[in-house]
Structures are given as C-alpha cells and as structure tokens.
Motif scaffolding. Structure first.
Motif, mmCIF file in Angstrom:
data_model
loop_
_atom_site.group_PDB
_atom_site.id
_atom_site.type_symbol
_atom_site.label_atom_id
_atom_site.label_comp_id
_atom_site.label_asym_id
_atom_site.label_seq_id
_atom_site.Cartn_x
_atom_site.Cartn_y
_atom_site.Cartn_z
ATOM 1 N N GLY A 218 0.677 -1.575 -0.260
ATOM 2 C CA GLY A 218 -0.179 -0.043 0.073
ATOM 3 C C GLY A 218 0.654 1.379 0.202
ATOM 4 N N LEU A 219 2.222 1.236 0.760
ATOM 5 C CA LEU A 219 2.500 3.008 0.302
ATOM 6 C C LEU A 219 3.300 2.617 -0.782
ATOM 7 C CD1 LEU A 219 4.370 2.140 4.413
ATOM 8 C CD2 LEU A 219 2.236 3.679 3.402
ATOM 9 N N ILE A 220 4.649 1.563 -1.020
ATOM 10 C CA ILE A 220 5.703 1.612 -2.119
ATOM 11 C C ILE A 220 4.798 1.601 -3.123
ATOM 12 C CG2 ILE A 220 7.284 -0.214 -1.076
ATOM 13 C CD1 ILE A 220 6.373 -2.140 -2.559
ATOM 14 N N TYR A 221 3.366 1.361 -3.417
ATOM 15 C CA TYR A 221 2.556 1.387 -4.590
ATOM 16 C C TYR A 221 1.500 2.686 -4.548
ATOM 17 C CZ TYR A 221 3.629 -2.477 -6.166
ATOM 18 O OH TYR A 221 4.558 -4.184 -6.222
ATOM 19 N N ARG A 222 1.736 3.359 -3.206
ATOM 20 C CA ARG A 222 0.970 4.512 -3.177
ATOM 21 C C ARG A 222 -1.011 4.268 -3.150
ATOM 22 N NH1 ARG A 222 3.812 8.725 -1.466
ATOM 23 N NH2 ARG A 222 5.243 8.366 -3.003
ATOM 24 N N VAL A 223 -1.047 2.898 -2.679
ATOM 25 C CA VAL A 223 -2.513 2.755 -2.597
ATOM 26 C C VAL A 223 -3.311 2.813 -1.884
ATOM 27 C CG1 VAL A 223 -4.472 0.754 -3.514
ATOM 28 C CG2 VAL A 223 -2.003 1.644 -4.774
ATOM 29 N N ASP A 224 -4.258 2.843 -1.416
ATOM 30 C CA ASP A 224 -5.318 3.422 0.015
ATOM 31 C C ASP A 224 -5.491 1.983 0.504
ATOM 32 O OD1 ASP A 224 -6.196 3.537 1.927
ATOM 33 O OD2 ASP A 224 -8.052 4.899 1.163
ATOM 34 N N THR A 225 -4.886 1.231 1.941
ATOM 35 C CA THR A 225 -5.434 -0.525 2.325
ATOM 36 C C THR A 225 -6.012 -0.010 3.304
ATOM 37 O OG1 THR A 225 -3.597 -0.967 2.450
ATOM 38 C CG2 THR A 225 -3.386 -0.961 0.403
ATOM 39 N N LYS A 226 -6.927 -0.947 3.586
ATOM 40 C CA LYS A 226 -7.841 -0.864 5.047
ATOM 41 C C LYS A 226 -7.444 -2.177 5.858
ATOM 42 C CE LYS A 226 -9.095 3.062 4.200
ATOM 43 N NZ LYS A 226 -9.086 4.466 4.664
ATOM 44 N N LYS A 227 -6.376 -1.853 7.342
ATOM 45 C CA LYS A 227 -6.110 -3.229 7.772
ATOM 46 C C LYS A 227 -7.449 -3.771 8.482
ATOM 47 C CE LYS A 227 -2.186 -3.979 9.904
ATOM 48 N NZ LYS A 227 -1.332 -3.905 11.295
ATOM 49 N N VAL A 228 -8.027 -5.199 8.588
ATOM 50 C CA VAL A 228 -8.887 -5.309 9.047
ATOM 51 C C VAL A 228 -8.837 -6.138 10.511
ATOM 52 C CG1 VAL A 228 -11.182 -7.218 9.229
ATOM 53 C CG2 VAL A 228 -10.543 -4.944 6.955
ATOM 54 N N ASP A 229 -9.764 -5.330 11.275
ATOM 55 C CA ASP A 229 -8.802 -6.793 12.885
ATOM 56 C C ASP A 229 -10.220 -7.808 13.346
ATOM 57 O OD1 ASP A 229 -5.950 -6.315 12.534
ATOM 58 O OD2 ASP A 229 -6.459 -4.259 13.977
#
Length: 655
Positions: A218-229
C-alpha cells in the motif's frame, strides 16, 4: 546439512551453512518458494575477480566476524589457508550443491509434499485465529492504475482476492460495492500479511540489514489499503472471486466540449498518455480550478478540442484508466504547455544495475529515451541532442571520483562490444573501452549542457556528480553520520505546492528511501526545496521583516562554505522527539538528522539550466511505483519550473 554432508563426502572442503545472511527482505529468488510454503535454497560461492586460475591466500579472510579457515559449529570442514581457485571450481561447488539438493528432494518427495500441505493448513488456521484477519482495498483510488497493479501482484503470488457486489460493514467501518477483500484464512494468507502489513526492523538485532527492510504494498504503490482486525470479515456475503487481472477503465464524460480535462491525482499512466499524444497540445494548470460540479487540482491537464481528439482520448481513457471530463469553456487559469523533451539516460561502466531498473521502468511506462554512456559525454554536443539527461542512483559507487575516473585504465583498453560468439555481449550498449570514466572534459561537457538550458535529473547518490564537482552552488551534502534508512517509507511534506514536480502528491505523503545523500541549503535558498522530510518547519525561527542581513550572509562567494556551517549547526540543535509518524514502515537511525532535509531540490543555474537533486531513488527496482511521478513530472514539465525569488534575499536570485 545434507548438502554439506554430501560435499564433504566427496572431499570438497570449505562448505558451511548460516554464517549470516539477512533473510528479512523477501525480494530474493528463494523467497518465491519460502513464501509459498515450500523450501528455497540460497547459495553464495567463493570466486575470483576473473575466470582465470589463481592462488588465493585465505589466512586473513573473515565472514561475519569469524576467520573462514577456523572450524565453527556451522563450518565443520573449513578450507585450507591457501587454495588454487578458478571459475571452474566455483561452478563445480555450486552444481554439486544443487545436485545434492535434488537428490534429497527425490528421495523425500512424500515428506516434502506433506510439509507443503501442513504449512498451507497452518497458514489457514493462523489467518482464522490471529488478527489482522484481512485487508480491504477500496475500489475508488487516486491512482486506479496502481491499485490495479497492486491487486494483480497479489494474484500473481497466488493470493486469493474477492470483490464485493454490495455495500458492507465490518464493525463500525463502512465499505462500498466494488471494494476488494483479501481474507487471510487461505493457504498463502501469511504471505498476504507479509506484503500488505507494515514492517518494523528490530533495532536490537545483532546484525544490521544491508538491503530493503520494508516493502508494504500500500505504501510503495501509494494505494489506500485498510487493515481489518475484526473476524467478521469471514462472514461477509456477496463476495465474488477475482480470477482475472482487475481493470478500472476510464471514460470521457460529456459530449460536445470546448476542451477536455484530466484530473492530476498522481496517476503513473499520465506520462504514458502524454507520449501516446505526443503531437497533441496539452496544458498543465498551474492552479486548481472548477468546472461545473467538478474540482480539478493543480497540475490537471487541459486539452483543447481539436482534430477529433475525443476518439483518441476515449481509447486512452479506457486503456490507461484515466477519466476525461468535457469542458464547456476553456478554464481561465494560468497554465503551461507539456512539451515532450528529448530524453537521455546516461550510465557509466562502474555501476549499471540501478540504471537497468530505470530502463525497465521507462520501457514499461512507454517513455522513449536514448541510452548514452561515457563515450557520448566525452564527445560533447549534448544540448544539441537532448533536453533532459537523467542518471540513476549509483549505490555505493556514487562518489564524484568514481564517476570521473571510472574503471581503472590499467585494465584497458577493455572492449564491451558485440561478438559473433557471444551475441548478448554488448547488446544493450557497447564501447571499445569501458575504462577511464568521463574525465574532467566530460564534466565540462555536462556543464555546457546545463549552461545552454538543459535539465539534469540526478537520482540518489548520482547527485554527487553535481554537488561535489561544483555543477551546483550552495548545496551541502552529508552522507552517513549515524543516518540509516535501508529501504524505508518515511513521512514527507510538499514545500513548493506550485512546483510541477509535486503535482499529484498530497501535501503530506511519504517516499521510499534507500540510503543515500542528504541535502541542505542556506536559509535564503529554501525556495529550492520542493519536498522535505517530515512535517516540521524548515527553520526553527523565521526572520522578521526589517531584520538586517550581514555581509557574510549576502556574500554569494561564501555560500558553499556557509551551507556546510549551517548543516553542522542544524545537527547540534535540540529537536523535538519522534512523534511516531515519521517512519511508516522499515527502519530509521538518525531521524533528527534527516527531518527538514530536502527530499527534492530544484537548483536553477544562472545561465538557464536546472539540476534536480533527489536525495532518494524514485525508480528503485521497479518497486516504489508511488514515487515514480517524481521523475515523470520532471520529464513532462522540464522547461516550466517556476523561479520564485528568495524570501529574504531577492538580490541573491542569481548564484
């Protein structure tokens, strides 16, 4: 252990295991197996500087702090203190190790297959029991092209990806139909965790890392990702398995138009579109504007409706995932033409690995360039052929000395040319003699290129070509000094919102930094800084109107020395402690020495040329795709960089 046993049985001394290899970074070939529940092998074998046979004295040779001729628990049969060694020996050892491994595999096929199944089941069970339980990747992204690439990368690794066919909630978080879901209760679920979660290299590790320590997709591609706990992710309904590479085809919105516009939100495919439309007039807006109900950020494209451009835009929008808006009127905003430059990528013969990655990235993106070497630079006439010359990060070879003198001439003449017997030799580029570097005459030719209005892009340690050889003034360079960022995602801030290099980037964002130089400038040259590390003010105390300027501060001739003094003073200032947000993934030593330093510098020369210094590598191994636009923006806006006057010293606008 079996391989060691077999080679010892065949009287092949000097084989050992362990000895230290940093297995932190999963970018080596053996990780293809290790991250997919199998077993990978990694060999490093003793060699010479050439293929010929020679006697090697190993009495002082060490590995990981131990003499290699001494017996250790991991080295039962050390080599002799002197050995006759050649490429043949090297190959024999490697081949023997592989054959031994294949023999073991053949004799233990059922055992290894059962281990693969067991690891896969362990991954499923761990995904069900331990948070995080998955990730959601929103379907709406600032850069759809990179989001599609990220998801396809997961698919290429055999990671299962689903897409929602309806809106859904997980706990208090709401998501939309079209969002992608990666659940970790799958055979390669732990690899998905490895690729999507942030990394934090332990600071108490016995051995320091020598390669990238973060790779968070998500960081190196600059894409929004959401972690789910929340394990409610396993109960979602309306999910469809994504079996094909995803696509977010863009469209042309509206019919008749005076002009068309494309929002610049940092899409990598913009540079591809520009070269596909190289004969079309395209403007970049120098300020944000609105049209109808749509808002367009600074750097957005404005394309006059001429010559049936709509059909071309329709094709490009669909293929390159770009949305195009029809405009009733031409926007009344400041703008400049995106002139396609004549681009060269210069390489020397000392370090070629990094520019190989640059070549690959440019070719993947459809950016044409001319590949030049030391011979071209020594020949001169560069400005007549090129508008922009770029040079890749030089890694540990990035010293001014190595770039000038190149490979030792005592080995020359050393031809690297095409031959009938070795067709790959000299295929990409060639020279009758790859020793000697560009010499001081080559440096003079680069200076002539700049003096005639050329633009020079220097990535990472290549910047020392300019800072150490006087191609730029008033920029001080520091390397090392307790600073270590071996492939880490660091917080950054745009200082010059009006600068085209920052188009498409949010005010506060991040970059992926491998170790390299750090740049600083005297205060009245702060306007050269386009992007800085961290979010703290560049200066602790701003000067007030009416403050007097000393003769020393106003002296242009003393600026180079003053820059070094300012850098030393900055290192000694008391600075606030880390607020926890500077490092997003990876490892950092010397944060106080990094913050407020320049990420990107645009240094104008008094005769019209520009030197763009990147204190990191924006094109690192085709990995940090989210940073690539730092280069693409410079290419597309090469002759339209603004020249603001210094804030406090307008009389020093010329260096």
């Amino acid at each position: 252990s079996y391989e060691m046993q077999e080679l010892q049985r065949h009287n092949m001394p000097g084989v050992w295991t362990w000895g230290f290899y940093t297995g932190w970074n999963p970018s080596y070939l053996l990780w293809v197996t290790n991250t997919h529940n199998s077993m990978g092998r990694f060999y490093e074998t003793f060699g010479n500087s050439s293929a010929k046979t020679m006697e090697r004295d190993l009495r002082k040779a060490e590995y990981s702090g131990k003499k290699i001729t001494e017996q250790q628990w991991y080295r039962a049969d050390p080599p002799d203190e002197r050995v006759q060694w050649s490429l043949r020996n090297n190959t024999n050892y490697m081949q023997s190790g592989v054959i031994a491994s294949l023999k073991f595999t053949a004799e233990n096929a059922d055992r290894l297959l059962m281990n693969f199944w067991r690891k896969s089941l362990n991954s499923i069970e761990k995904g069900e029991k331990d948070a995080p339980y998955g990730w959601v990747i929103p379907g709406e992204q600032r850069a759809p092209d990179r989001a599609a690439y990220l998801i396809h990368q997961l698919q290429r690794h055999g990671i299962e990806v689903h897409r929602a066919t309806q809106d859904f909630k997980i706990g208090k978080d709401e998501y939309k139909s079209g969002d992608f879901v990666v659940k970790l209760d799958q055979p390669y679920g732990q690899h998905a965790r490895n690729l999507l979660d942030a990394q934090e290299f332990p600071k108490d590790a016995e051995h320091r890392p020598y390669d990238d320590v973060s790779w968070t997709f998500g960081l190196i591609y600059r894409v929004d990702t959401k972690k789910v706990d929340d394990d409610a992710i396993f109960d979602l309904e309306g999910l469809e398995f994504v079996s094909e590479p995803p696509d977010f085809p863009g469209t042309v919105h509206g019919d008749s138009a005076r002009a068309y516009a494309i929002k610049n939100t940092g899409q990598n495919s913009l540079v591809t579109a520009r070269y596909r439309l190289s004969r079309t007039t395209i403007y970049a807006s120098e300020e944000a504007f609105e049209s109808g109900d749509e808002s367009f950020p600074i750097g957005s494209w404005i394309i006059p409706n001429r010559g049936g451009i709509k059909n071309k835009l329709g094709e490009i929008a669909e293929e390159l995932m770009l949305d195009v808006d029809a405009l009733d009127t031409m926007p009344d905003v400041a703008k400049h033409s995106l002139d396609v430059p004549r681009l060269a990528l210069y390489h020397n013969w000392v370090s070629t690995q990094n520019d190989g990655w640059v070549r690959f990235t440019l070719e993947q993106q459809g950016v044409p360039y001319t590949y030049i070497n030391d011979d071209d630079v020594k020949r001169g006439g560069l400005r007549g052929r090129f508008d922009v010359i770029m040079m890749a990060h030089q890694g540990g070879f990035g010293s001014a000395k190595s770039m000038i003198i190149g490979r030792d001439t005592k080995f020359g003449a050393m031809p690297y040319t095409r031959t009938s017997s070795a067709k790959g030799h000299g295929h990409v580029d060639s020279s009758r003699d790859i020793t000697g570097g560009i010499g001081y005459g080559g440096v003079a030719n680069i200076e002539s290129f700049l003096n005639k209005g050329g633009t020079l892009l220097l990535m990472g340690s290549a910047g020392r070509l300019a800072t150490d050889l006087g191609l730029v003034r008033n920029v001080s360079t520091s390397v090392g000094g307790g600073v270590s960022t071996p492939g880490s995602a660091l917080q950054t801030k745009v200082v010059r919102r009006d600068h085209p290099i920052a188009y498409g980037y949010e005010d506060v964002h991040h970059i992926f930094r491998v170790n390299g130089p750090l740049y600083s400038v005297p205060e009245h040259y702060d306007h050269w800084i386009v992007v800085q590390y961290g979010t703290k003010p560049l200066r602790e105390e701003e000067k007030k109107d009416g403050d007097e300027v000393s003769d020393e501060e106003a002296s242009v001739d003393s600026e180079a020395e003053k820059a070094d003094e300012d850098a030393d003073k900055d290192e000694k200032k008391d600075k606030p402690k880390d607020d926890g947000n500077f490092m997003l993934s990876g490892y950092v030593d010397g944060q106080d020495s990094i913050e407020k330093k320049a990420v990107v510098l645009d240094v104008p020369r008094h005769k019209g040329g520009r030197v763009i210094l990147y204190s990191f590598n924006p094109l690192h191994r085709h990995l940090n795709l989210g940073d690539n636009n730092y280069i693409y923006n410079a290419i597309l806006n090469w002759n339209d960089f603004p020249d603001p006057e210094p804030k406090d010293h307008p009389e020093l606008v010329k260096d």
